[in-house]
Each structure stands twice: as C-alpha cells, then as structure tokens.
Design an enzyme around this catalytic site. Structure first.
Site, PDB file in Angstrom:
ATOM      1  N   VAL A   1      64.483  10.084  33.269  1.00 49.21           N
ATOM      2  CA  VAL A   1      65.875   9.734  33.138  1.00 49.21           C
ATOM      3  C   VAL A   1      66.847  10.421  33.887  1.00 49.21           C
ATOM      4  CG1 VAL A   1      67.581   9.545  31.340  1.00 49.21           C
ATOM      5  CG2 VAL A   1      65.306   9.717  30.662  1.00 49.21           C
TER       6      VAL A   1
ATOM      7  N   ASP B   1      69.055  13.951  48.661  1.00 49.72           N
ATOM      8  CA  ASP B   1      68.724  14.563  47.410  1.00 49.72           C
ATOM      9  C   ASP B   1      67.475  15.307  47.285  1.00 49.72           C
ATOM     10  OD1 ASP B   1      69.579  15.522  44.792  1.00 49.72           O
ATOM     11  OD2 ASP B   1      69.031  13.567  43.772  1.00 49.72           O
TER      12      ASP B   1
END
Ligand SMILES: *[C@@H]1O[C@H](CO)[C@@H](O)[C@H](O)[C@H]1NC(C)=O
Ligand SMILES: *[C@@H]1O[C@H](CO)[C@@H](O)[C@H](O)[C@H]1NC(C)=O
Ligand SMILES: *[C@@H]1O[C@H](CO)[C@@H](O)[C@H](O)[C@H]1NC(C)=O
Length: 864
Positions: free
Chosen positions: A538, A654
């Site tokens: 998630v 990232d």
C-alpha cells in the site's frame, strides 16, 4: 424375345450409368475441397479476410432440435461477424455428416462464441463433441473457458487420424451432467491434410517412440518463433492455419534476440519438409540466444505453455539455419519439462545445408503433478560439451499437439473460474501485443512508511482521453499474442483495433507496442475483483495486489487510488519508460489498463517482496551479510543502468528499500518509476517545483536548489546502504533527536569511529573488517552534501563489487585493485562490461553514444 433383349439392353445401360455416377462421385470425393461452414447462417458469406463460409444446413443429418440463432451482442474483439454472429443451437444430440476422402488425415476446426442467443444464457451451455470415434469435448463450457482465457471466442483445432469410411461424423450433444443445458457451434472447418505425423521420440526414454499416426491430435499452440502473426489466408500450406508470435510464452527476462533471413537468402523445401509442414514465413524468422556466448552459457532460452494434465503431447520444433553454414557452429541441447529431449542439436547437420527447413518431434507425457501446474516447459541451452564455434541456440517455429488418450478422448476439464468480473460480457475484449511472460516475479511495492511519504504519487483519470489509439500502426501491437490453446485470440487486428480504441490513451505507439494492454475485466478476474486478501503493498498511490493472468502467470497489479486526481503524468511516464527499459535488475512492466477511470499497471511478481521486510519489521529470517552485499550490488546495477544505459538519463527519484524488490532467486530489482524523470535532455520544469520522494532519503541539495540530478539517487542509495548495514528505518521519529535520521546518525557514528555500535547485531562476526571499511566509506561518499562530491552510480557499483571481493577473498582483493582499479574512463568501460553481461535483453534502443555501444550492438541483432 425382342422384349428380353430390350430389357437386357436397358439393364446394361442402367448399370453403365450407375457405374459412371459412382465413378464421378469418387472423383469429387477425392478432392472435396475444404468445407468452411458458418453454422446457423442461411446463405454464403465472406469473413473479414475474404474467406467464404457456407451454410451448414445440408450437412446436418437430423435437424429437428437444431435451431439457428443470431448473437445479441457483437464483441469488439471478434475478428469478423462471420461466422461468429450466427450459431446453430442444439437441445438434443445432432450430427453433421460430411463426406471426405477415405484414408486421409483430416483437419477439423470448431469455432465457438459464447454469447446470448435467443435469450439463452451462455452460462447454461455445457456440451460434448465426438468426431468419428474420438471424443473432442466433454461437458465443455465455452463461456467458462472464454472467461478464463479472457477471450471473446474459442477456436479448437483437431487433426483426425485417417478413417476407412468416407464420412466424417461430428456429433454435438448437450451435456447430461447439467440440467437444461444446450449445445452450440458457430463455425466448422474441415480440410484434408497430408499425414505429417511420424512416430515421435519419447522424452526421457531414449529407445521409445510414440506412434502419432494413429492418434487424433488437438493443436495447443502454433508459433512463428521470432516472427510475426501469420493469418489463415497467409498459410501457404493450404490448411488455413494461424501462426502466433512467441513472445507471450517466453519465460523470464532473458528472451534472446530475433532475426530474419535477408531477402537474398533462399529458403528451399526438401522432400521431407514442404509447405504443408509450415509456410516459408515461419522458417524465415528465428529467435536465438544473443550475441554473447558467456551470457548464453548462463541461461536457458525458455518458453512455458499451459496444458491439460494426464495427456501425451507432441512438441514439434521447426528449424532453419540462415545465418551460419558450417557444422558445429551452433550446437545446443533441447529440454522439454526439465528432461533432455535432444542433446547436441545441430541444424546444419540435420538439414545438410543452410536455408533448408527441418522439424523434429518429441513426445512427453504430462502427469498431474502439483509442481508442474499443468505446464509444459521448452528450453534450449548451448551444448558446451561439443565446443561449438558459437554458444547459441536457434528456433524458428514451435507447435504443441495433445494426443488422445487410450480411450480416444481429448477433452480436458473446464478451467476453474474464480470471481466473475462484473460486466464480464462487455469487457472480454482484450489486448494484443507483448507480454513478458515471466511466470515468477513479484511486486511488492511500498509498504509501511506511508507517513514518511511526501507527495507520493498518485493517480487517476477523470478526463478520459478518448483519442483513438491506432494500433494498426504500431506493428507488434496488432499482434495476436494469444495461443490457440483453448482458443483463439484476437485474430486479425482490424476489429481488435476498434475494440480497443475507447480504452486507448495517448501513449506513444512505441510504449503501446512493447507492453500489453489489459482489459479491466482481465484485471478484475486476475485479482479476484481487487480482493483485500490479495493486497501485497500500500502506498500513497493506492494498493498493489497479487494477481494471476493467462491462467497461471503471477503478477503484481498496481491500482492507483481512485480518490486521487494526480498522477496521469506519472502513470504514463511509468508506462513509457518501463516498457522501453529491460534490465535484469529492473522490475519489468508487463502491461497496463486504462479503462473506466482506472489506471492500473501490471508488473512481474517478485516472490520475495521488498528488501525492507527482510531487514527489519518483519519476521523474515535474517539475510546474511554476503546476501545483503549482493542485493546492494544488484540494485546499484539497476540504478546505474537507469543513469547511463538508456537513451536518456533516467533519475529514479525515490530510491529506498521498499523500491528494491527481490525475486525468487533473491536477485534485486529496482521498481517504481512513477516518479522517475529523464535528465537534462528533456524539459523538466513542470515537475521541478514539486518535491517528491520519501523523507529520510531526500537529497539535501534537492531541497536547497530544487534541482534534480542523478546524484540525488546516489544520495538516497547511500541511505539504503546504511539501512542494509544497520537494519533500521531511514527515519525513526521515536528515537532521540540526533538519531531520528539514519543518514545523519550513521555519518556521525562513522566519524566518531563508533559505527560498529549501530551495525545490525545479527551480523556480528560476519563482516570482514576491510569489507566493512570499504562499504561504509562508499556509503559515506554517497551522502556527501554536494552532488558534485558524490560518486557516480558506476563508481558506487565498482566499490561495492570491491567490498564483496574483500569479504570473500581478502587476499586476492589486492589484485582486484591492481588489475582493475581504473582511472575514470576505464571504470566506465568496466561498468559497461558488467552491464553487458546483465542486460541480456538489450531492448533499449539508443542513439546515444556514451554508453550505447553495447546496446546498439544488441539492438541491431534483433533485426526485426
Ligand atoms: C489425472 O489422473 C489421476 C489418476 O488417474 C487423477 O487422480 C487426476 O484427477 C487426473 N487429473 C486430471 C486433471 O484429469
Ligand atoms: C536449463 O534447463 C535444464 C533442464 O531443465 C537444467 O538442467 C539446467 O540447469 C538449466 N540451465 C540453466 C543455466 O538454467
Ligand atoms: C488414440 O486413439 C487411437 C485409436 O483409438 C489409438 O490407437 C491410440 O493408441 C490412441 N493414442 C494414444 C496416445 O493413446
């Protein structure tokens, strides 16, 4: 007397006439031409390829319970309205009686389009089909099968052994196992074919063969390996066979290279191989392992197919050598289901000379074993023991046939349907084009740390872009990736195009061509309608689900959060980039779905999840230091490739331990390019104002100057290195202030000579001190305040490799330095070598010279 003579005369006359008639009927029988029947059609009609389909009525022996019907809905992925829009429906047993030449092998093709006919529900239809003495289908549900294969229609093809009667009886009957069932069929094709099946060697039993000639065969797969889709009208063998691209069946990242015979190369049939075996186009293209023998020695070129258990299969390999001309130049072993089917295959030795097609058949029994999962594996590997000139293998075509069992049965079970996708009827259309069929893989993304995420991406489309996505222009995109297994596919591109356009996006045709477009139905089906139990990750963007496609391939399905309005750009950036990037240390994108406001990406499934869950916050066994080093090296290779290997510099933006995933072999793969952006070659102003990335990993210079360079990734990677060493999060707000940020804390400990105190205690005694010194020095350099002071990813990689040497062979590591410690240019070359070995795929096109040498060389080899 006169009367008697007259009678005799008439009798003789009658006899002669009858004889003649019989002779004539024999002539017409010996070449009855193919029967191409549109069932339920009242008159002849042409399909979209211009083939004429005749009405089936006069072949139906008793038609009292057979009605004709028209489908209520025309699925956009149907290749043609004929023969699919009309059907013959049976509520009791009925037989087609077709006169055929005696003692001749027959090709029978059945077409089914499960749809609503005369208010009959397609889910109520279960039926059987028997042709002469063979059971072809039993309790068959076209509807379930089509749904499991996410196909609108199904084609089943059979080759019937010669029979002595001049009749082919095809009996269709509703299943007695279900109440109120009915049967239907949309099209029937019957061809006479030469007997092209000789006894086949039984794999694993060197002295046994399987007698194929007396059996009935069902075609499971028919591939033009390394080539393109060949439609029925282009099958010069006169049997209207369809040949598919093999790409969807390739297993793993290493898919070799494709090549095509030059125009001036003549392909010459021999006495043994004629067009009825395969058309020339099959032999003119091939897939081989690639230009680098060292790489080839370390992998198997592998294809995987779904089959039914408890049957014998004949795997037919088609070969034609058009690049080499001598014996022992390209010699390879062929494996079928983990067993050697053929050691030391040498195509030139078989064919006698280049440009001559040959084929080989191998039989294998697929039993009902849990680990095989009803799969059939075909693999090739260079035959090193023969010391060939090139370590390589080649394949031009592949067919897989199922043989009837001892009871004359060919029917398997219906696939087990799981959750039905909502609106299934409407979403059955699907896609075309490439899918990397790596059956393993993973995709745990994100996870934890949601609080640390700043503006983690994501998604959703409110403005649906209805721009037509003209798939016919993007060559490989119009391909028909589906197997004949069960099947049929989207066939010719025409109707598929229209079927897709409403779901299309404005992605460049390149991206569209390289990655597969899934329908929402397929995605819902594969993820059990986004079942919560399947969530494996998630993040700010939404959830990642574990799913299954194509009846067994595990994938990670990343569904953007429908409540976010950001992210269309990221979504498309990711598709564009990932579909062009293929590297052993990058997670492969298989495809995407952009439909009904959903933006979904489908990735290889990474069996071992994220690096983070193996470091801390998990109950996973501790990773050894060596393993951790290897994972860091793998991730560094992936990042180095992003920075230098592709056409543009790609900045990940990232880098963190949840974006480094581990496959079933613990190979590290960098994932999540949603935030990636290309370097200085492209206009970057529109994103530079938005800070993205994750706290704890962010380059301080990026904060100060809002300027993004690949050195920002190097900084984040430095944090990852300390995270791996210390097994704690990059940011831990519950700790005393000076310890919150791992980067700051590790640097201060290192400078005070106290690093030892914060190392993961589970690693105690495992790390060689010189290795630790090299490793921590590398991590420290990555964390330099100014980008310019940080090493390049290539240098980082080199240093980590060195650290691994120090760990494994401290004594020989000195040589490593002496021999390889490079000046800058040499270091770069060294890196290219490393990439070369890893980048078995080499799909990235490049016109950028700095690092492109290796890749362009590979690209040329593809020669598509
Ligand atoms: C295969 O045969 C075994 C033994 O006869 C049987 O138990 C199994 O159910 C069969 N599997 C399939 C898929 O038919
Ligand atoms: C190739 O496949 C064969 C048969 O499955 C196997 O024994 C061999 O180890 C494989 N080689 C590689 C390099 O994967
Ligand atoms: C298929 O059926 C034929 C005829 O019944 C039989 O002779 C043959 O052995 C069967 N094939 C296999 C593989 O059992």
């Amino acid at each position: 007397m006169k009367t008697k003579t007259l009678i005799l005369f008439y009798v003789i006359l009658l006899f002669t006439i009858l004889n003649k008639a019989e002779a004539q009927s024999k002539i017409s029988q010996s070449n009855p031409g193919p029967y191409i029947l549109a069932c339920g059609a009242s008159s002849d009609a042409k399909d979209s390829d211009g083939r004429t389909w005749r009405s089936d009525s006069k072949f139906l022996s008793s038609s009292k319970d057979a009605i004709t019907a028209t489908a209520q809905y025309q699925d956009p992925s149907l290749p043609s309205a004929v023969p699919y829009m009309t059907a013959r429906i049976f509520t009791s047993q009925s037989t087609y009686n077709i006169s055929v030449p005696k003692n001749n092998r027959l090709l029978l093709r059945l077409h089914f389009y499960p749809s609503i006919y005369s208010n009959l529900n397609p889910n109520d239809s279960y039926f059987g089909v028997i042709a002469n003495e063979f059971t072809l289908l039993k309790n068959f549900s076209a509807s379930i099968t089509a749904r499991a294969l996410t196909q609108a229609y199904i084609v089943r093809e059979f080759s019937l052994s010669p029979s002595q009667s001049g009749n082919l009886n095809v009996t269709i009957f509703p299943s007695s196992q279900q109440n109120g069932s009915y049967a239907f069929v949309n099209g029937i094709e019957v061809f006479t074919m030469p007997d092209i099946f000789l006894p086949a060697a039984l794999v694993g039993f060197s002295d046994q063969t399987v007698d194929v000639g007396s059996s009935c065969l069902q075609t499971m797969t028919r591939l033009n390996v390394g080539g393109q889709y060949i439609s029925a009208i282009n099958d010069s063998g006169g049997l209207d066979r369809t040949w598919y691209d093999d790409t969807p069946y390739l297993f793993g990242a290493a898919s070799g290279v494709t090549s095509q015979a030059d125009k001036d190369v003549k392909i010459q049939y021999s006495n043994d191989v004629t067009e009825s075996i395969a058309p020339l186009n099959v032999y003119r293209t091939a897939r081989s392992m690639g230009p680098n023998g060292t790489v080839n020695k370390n992998y198997n070129l592998t294809w995987v197919f779904q089959v039914d258990a408890n049957f014998t299969y004949v795997v037919r390999f088609h070969f034609c050598e058009f690049q080499l001309d001598k014996l022992n130049q390209r010699v390879f072993d062929i494996f079928v289901n983990n067993q050697t089917a053929q050691p030391s295959a040498d195509v030139i030795a078989w064919a006698g000379s280049p440009g001559v097609p040959v084929y080989k058949d191998y039989a294998v029994y697929v039993s009902d074993q849990p680990d095989y999962d009803e799969e059939l594996w075909v693999a090739m590997h260079p035959s090193a023991s023969m010391k060939p000139e090139y370590y390589d293998a080649i394949l031009n075509g592949l067919e897989i046939f199922k043989l009837n069992d001892t009871e004359g049965n060919l029917a398997g079970l219906n696939p087990t349907p799981s959750v039905m996708p909502t609106g299934a009827e409407k979403t059955k259309e699907f896609s075309t084009s490439r899918s990397s069929n790596s059956a393993h893989v993973i995709g745990g993304i994100a996870g934890g740390a949601a609080g640390c995420v700043i503006a983690f991406v994501v998604i959703i489309v409110i403005t649906r872009k209805k721009k037509n996505f003209n798939r016919s222009k993007s060559g490989s995109c119009s391909g028909n990736w589906l197997p004949i297994y069960g099947s049929s596919h989207t066939s010719t591109s025409k109707s598929t195009i229209s079927g897709r356009s409403s779901a299309g996006s404005h992605l460049s045709s390149l991206a569209g061509g390289l990655c597969r477009h899934f329908s929402l139905g397929e995605i819902k089906y594969g993820s059990k309608n986004f079942d919560e139990s399947r969530v494996i990750g998630v993040g700010g963007f939404g959830k990642v689900y574990k799913g299954v496609i194509d009846g067994g391939t595990k994938v990670a399905i990343k569904r953007s959060n429908p409540s976010s309005e950001q992210g269309v750009n990221e979504f498309e950036t990711e598709i564009e980039m990932l579909s062009k990037l293929r590297h052993k240390h990058l997670v492969s994108l298989i495809g995407f779905c952009e439909e009904q406001g959903e933006m979904i990406l489908v990735y290889d499934y990474m069996a071992n999840g994220t690096l983070r869950e193996h470091l801390y916050r998990g109950d996973k066994p501790c990773l050894s230091w060596k393993k951790r080093l290897e994972i860091c090296i793998g991730a560094a290779k992936g990042l180095h490739y992003l920075h230098t290997g592709a056409k543009y510099t790609i900045i990940h933006r990232d880098v963190k331990t949840t974006n480094i995933l581990l496959d079933e072999n613990w190979e590290a793969k960098v994932s999540d390019f949603g935030l990636s952006k290309t370097g200085p070659n492209l206009n970057q102003t529109h994103v530079s104002t938005m800070v993205k990335g994750s706290f704890g990993y962010l380059d301080p210079e990026y904060f100060r100057r809002q300027q993004l360079t690949e050195k920002s990734d190097v900084y984040s990677f430095g944090v990852v290195l300390f995270e791996v060493l210390c097994a704690r999060p990059a940011l831990n707000p519950s700790l005393p202030k000076e310890q919150v940020s791992l980067a700051d804390w590790a640097l201060s400990c290192l400078r005070k000579g106290e690093l030892g105190e914060i190392i993961d205690p589970r690693l105690e005694g495992q790390i060689n001190p010189e290795c630790l010194e090299k490793f921590s020095e590398t991590a420290e350099k990555c964390l330099a305040d100014h980008g310019i002071e940080r090493p390049s990813m290539g240098d980082v990689l080199w240093n980590l490799e060195f650290a691994l040497q120090l760990q494994e062979n401290p004594d020989q590591a000195a040589n490593f330095v002496a021999v390889e410690k490079p000046d800058h240019a040499a270091a770069h070359l060294q890196m290219l070598r490393i990439i070369d070995e890893d980048n078995v795929l080499g799909e990235e096109e490049t016109d950028d010279s700095s690092s492109g040498v290796v890749f362009s060389q590979m690209v040329n080899q593809r020669g598509r």
